[in-house]
Design a protein around this motif. Structure first.
Motif, PDB file in Angstrom:
ATOM      1  N   ALA A 199       0.838  -1.201   0.000  1.00 52.18           N
ATOM      2  CA  ALA A 199       0.000   0.000   0.000  1.00 52.18           C
ATOM      3  C   ALA A 199       0.875   1.254   0.000  1.00 52.18           C
ATOM      4  O   ALA A 199       0.597   2.215  -0.729  1.00 52.18           O
ATOM      5  CB  ALA A 199      -0.936  -0.011   1.206  1.00 52.18           C
ATOM      6  N   GLY A 200       1.935   1.243   0.792  1.00 49.66           N
ATOM      7  CA  GLY A 200       2.862   2.379   0.816  1.00 49.66           C
ATOM      8  C   GLY A 200       3.560   2.563  -0.511  1.00 49.66           C
ATOM      9  O   GLY A 200       3.745   3.696  -0.981  1.00 49.66           O
ATOM     10  N   LEU A 257       3.221   9.888   0.403  1.00 54.70           N
ATOM     11  CA  LEU A 257       3.353   8.896   1.469  1.00 54.70           C
ATOM     12  C   LEU A 257       3.319   9.591   2.828  1.00 54.70           C
ATOM     13  O   LEU A 257       2.683   9.094   3.763  1.00 54.70           O
ATOM     14  CB  LEU A 257       4.634   8.076   1.300  1.00 54.70           C
ATOM     15  CG  LEU A 257       4.829   6.941   2.310  1.00 54.70           C
ATOM     16  CD1 LEU A 257       3.669   5.942   2.270  1.00 54.70           C
ATOM     17  CD2 LEU A 257       6.157   6.231   2.045  1.00 54.70           C
ATOM     18  N   LEU A 258       3.980  10.732   2.940  1.00 51.10           N
ATOM     19  CA  LEU A 258       3.924  11.490   4.186  1.00 51.10           C
ATOM     20  C   LEU A 258       2.486  11.916   4.493  1.00 51.10           C
ATOM     21  O   LEU A 258       2.036  11.835   5.640  1.00 51.10           O
ATOM     22  CB  LEU A 258       4.845  12.709   4.120  1.00 51.10           C
ATOM     23  CG  LEU A 258       4.902  13.581   5.369  1.00 51.10           C
ATOM     24  CD1 LEU A 258       5.379  12.790   6.583  1.00 51.10           C
ATOM     25  CD2 LEU A 258       5.788  14.792   5.119  1.00 51.10           C
ATOM     26  N   ALA A 259       1.763  12.342   3.475  1.00 45.79           N
ATOM     27  CA  ALA A 259       0.348  12.694   3.667  1.00 45.79           C
ATOM     28  C   ALA A 259      -0.448  11.462   4.094  1.00 45.79           C
ATOM     29  O   ALA A 259      -1.369  11.563   4.924  1.00 45.79           O
ATOM     30  CB  ALA A 259      -0.232  13.289   2.387  1.00 45.79           C
ATOM     31  N   GLY A 260      -0.088  10.301   3.549  1.00 45.09           N
ATOM     32  CA  GLY A 260      -0.736   9.055   3.954  1.00 45.09           C
ATOM     33  C   GLY A 260      -0.500   8.742   5.427  1.00 45.09           C
ATOM     34  O   GLY A 260      -1.400   8.235   6.109  1.00 45.09           O
ATOM     35  N   VAL A 261       0.689   9.060   5.915  1.00 42.10           N
ATOM     36  CA  VAL A 261       0.985   8.879   7.341  1.00 42.10           C
ATOM     37  C   VAL A 261       0.041   9.743   8.171  1.00 42.10           C
ATOM     38  O   VAL A 261      -0.588   9.271   9.124  1.00 42.10           O
ATOM     39  CB  VAL A 261       2.464   9.235   7.654  1.00 42.10           C
ATOM     40  CG1 VAL A 261       2.694   9.360   9.149  1.00 42.10           C
ATOM     41  CG2 VAL A 261       3.405   8.199   7.051  1.00 42.10           C
ATOM     42  N   ILE A 308       5.769   5.334   8.315  1.00 43.07           N
ATOM     43  CA  ILE A 308       6.796   6.234   8.842  1.00 43.07           C
ATOM     44  C   ILE A 308       8.174   5.614   8.629  1.00 43.07           C
ATOM     45  O   ILE A 308       9.117   6.290   8.208  1.00 43.07           O
ATOM     46  CB  ILE A 308       6.552   6.550  10.332  1.00 43.07           C
ATOM     47  CG1 ILE A 308       5.292   7.402  10.485  1.00 43.07           C
ATOM     48  CG2 ILE A 308       7.765   7.255  10.953  1.00 43.07           C
ATOM     49  CD1 ILE A 308       4.805   7.559  11.910  1.00 43.07           C
ATOM     50  N   ALA A 309       8.287   4.310   8.915  1.00 44.40           N
ATOM     51  CA  ALA A 309       9.566   3.615   8.744  1.00 44.40           C
ATOM     52  C   ALA A 309      10.020   3.615   7.285  1.00 44.40           C
ATOM     53  O   ALA A 309      11.223   3.567   7.007  1.00 44.40           O
ATOM     54  CB  ALA A 309       9.454   2.181   9.263  1.00 44.40           C
ATOM     55  N   VAL A 335      -4.828  10.331  11.641  1.00 47.17           N
ATOM     56  CA  VAL A 335      -6.095  11.006  11.973  1.00 47.17           C
ATOM     57  C   VAL A 335      -7.261  10.032  11.870  1.00 47.17           C
ATOM     58  O   VAL A 335      -8.090   9.929  12.788  1.00 47.17           O
ATOM     59  CB  VAL A 335      -6.308  12.235  11.058  1.00 47.17           C
ATOM     60  CG1 VAL A 335      -7.704  12.812  11.227  1.00 47.17           C
ATOM     61  CG2 VAL A 335      -5.250  13.293  11.340  1.00 47.17           C
ATOM     62  N   LEU A 336      -7.332   9.297  10.759  1.00 45.16           N
ATOM     63  CA  LEU A 336      -8.415   8.322  10.602  1.00 45.16           C
ATOM     64  C   LEU A 336      -8.294   7.189  11.610  1.00 45.16           C
ATOM     65  O   LEU A 336      -9.299   6.650  12.089  1.00 45.16           O
ATOM     66  CB  LEU A 336      -8.420   7.752   9.178  1.00 45.16           C
ATOM     67  CG  LEU A 336      -8.877   8.699   8.078  1.00 45.16           C
ATOM     68  CD1 LEU A 336      -8.727   8.040   6.711  1.00 45.16           C
ATOM     69  CD2 LEU A 336     -10.309   9.155   8.305  1.00 45.16           C
ATOM     70  N   GLY A 337      -7.059   6.824  11.949  1.00 40.01           N
ATOM     71  CA  GLY A 337      -6.832   5.760  12.916  1.00 40.01           C
ATOM     72  C   GLY A 337      -7.327   6.126  14.303  1.00 40.01           C
ATOM     73  O   GLY A 337      -7.933   5.300  14.992  1.00 40.01           O
ATOM     74  N   VAL A 338      -7.068   7.357  14.736  1.00 40.97           N
ATOM     75  CA  VAL A 338      -7.571   7.807  16.040  1.00 40.97           C
ATOM     76  C   VAL A 338      -9.097   7.768  16.042  1.00 40.97           C
ATOM     77  O   VAL A 338      -9.724   7.255  16.974  1.00 40.97           O
ATOM     78  CB  VAL A 338      -7.043   9.223  16.388  1.00 40.97           C
ATOM     79  CG1 VAL A 338      -7.773   9.798  17.597  1.00 40.97           C
ATOM     80  CG2 VAL A 338      -5.540   9.183  16.642  1.00 40.97           C
ATOM     81  N   TRP A 339      -9.702   8.281  14.968  1.00 39.38           N
ATOM     82  CA  TRP A 339     -11.168   8.282  14.878  1.00 39.38           C
ATOM     83  C   TRP A 339     -11.726   6.864  14.866  1.00 39.38           C
ATOM     84  O   TRP A 339     -12.632   6.534  15.642  1.00 39.38           O
ATOM     85  CB  TRP A 339     -11.615   9.042  13.621  1.00 39.38           C
ATOM     86  CG  TRP A 339     -13.080   8.838  13.344  1.00 39.38           C
ATOM     87  CD1 TRP A 339     -14.123   9.448  13.963  1.00 39.38           C
ATOM     88  CD2 TRP A 339     -13.649   7.931  12.397  1.00 39.38           C
ATOM     89  NE1 TRP A 339     -15.316   8.976  13.453  1.00 39.38           N
ATOM     90  CE2 TRP A 339     -15.041   8.045  12.488  1.00 39.38           C
ATOM     91  CE3 TRP A 339     -13.107   7.033  11.479  1.00 39.38           C
ATOM     92  CZ2 TRP A 339     -15.901   7.294  11.702  1.00 39.38           C
ATOM     93  CZ3 TRP A 339     -13.966   6.289  10.689  1.00 39.38           C
ATOM     94  CH2 TRP A 339     -15.350   6.419  10.795  1.00 39.38           C
ATOM     95  N   ALA A 340     -11.196   6.007  13.996  1.00 39.36           N
ATOM     96  CA  ALA A 340     -11.720   4.642  13.859  1.00 39.36           C
ATOM     97  C   ALA A 340     -11.521   3.842  15.145  1.00 39.36           C
ATOM     98  O   ALA A 340     -12.403   3.076  15.555  1.00 39.36           O
ATOM     99  CB  ALA A 340     -11.052   3.934  12.681  1.00 39.36           C
TER     100      ALA A 340
END
Length: 168
Positions: A29-30, A42-46, A82-83, A51-56
């Motif tokens: 995916a990355g 990719l940075l925007a994907g991070v 990030i890695a 943000v979506l992860g905190v919400w979900a």
């Protein structure tokens, strides 16, 4: 929708070791995000995955005793991306295919899993936080440590080792 995001397209339901499956799923995916949008994408994907992860995670754990169920793997995806950032920016800077830097991919995956599983130092501190921020933050910190490790290994590979093989 929150379950779809939290489990990263249901990858979090794979067994055993859903966190490892989430990290593995983050790799192609990355790469796809990088191919379509470059390293800044990719940075925007991070940022978006965080943000979506905190919400979900908040939605998926609301009213439940377990604040970090194993099927939630969006945090691993965020940390794994990030890695991968040093590889993405390095490939773009050198104008090479990101896949050509395959040793970096292996290092990014191995180091991220190492820091995520061992919960060393600040990773463990963040993991002990309650709530969705803690769920996401421990993997963000593990991803940062892994990215630093990738940079150090790349320096040794390109400066230390190559300088010995091809002295100027």
């Amino acid at each position: 929708m929150s379950h779809f995001i939290a489990t990263f397209f249901y990858v979090g339901h794979l067994r055993p070791a859903p966190g490892t499956w989430g990290s593995l799923a983050a790799l192609p995916a990355g790469w796809l995000i990088y191919v379509l949008t470059g390293p800044w994408g990719l940075l925007a994907g991070v940022v978006l995955s965080y943000v979506l992860g905190v919400w979900a995670t908040a939605v998926e754990t609301k009213g439940k005793e377990n604040h970090d169920p194993s099927e939630i793997v969006i945090d691993e995806v965020c940390g794994q991306w990030i890695a991968l950032l040093p590889i993405a920016f390095g490939a773009a800077r050198q104008d090479v295919d990101m896949l050509a830097l395959w040793p970096g991919w292996i290092a990014a995956f191995a180091l991220f899993r190492l820091f995520d599983i061992t919960k060393w130092g600040p990773v463990g501190w963040a993991d002990r936080m309650r709530g969705p921020t803690g769920v996401m933050l421990d993997d963000v910190i593990a991803g940062i440590f892994a990215a630093i490790g990738v940079l150090i290994l790349a320096w040794f590979a390109h400066q230390g080792f190559l300088a010995q093989v091809n002295p100027a």
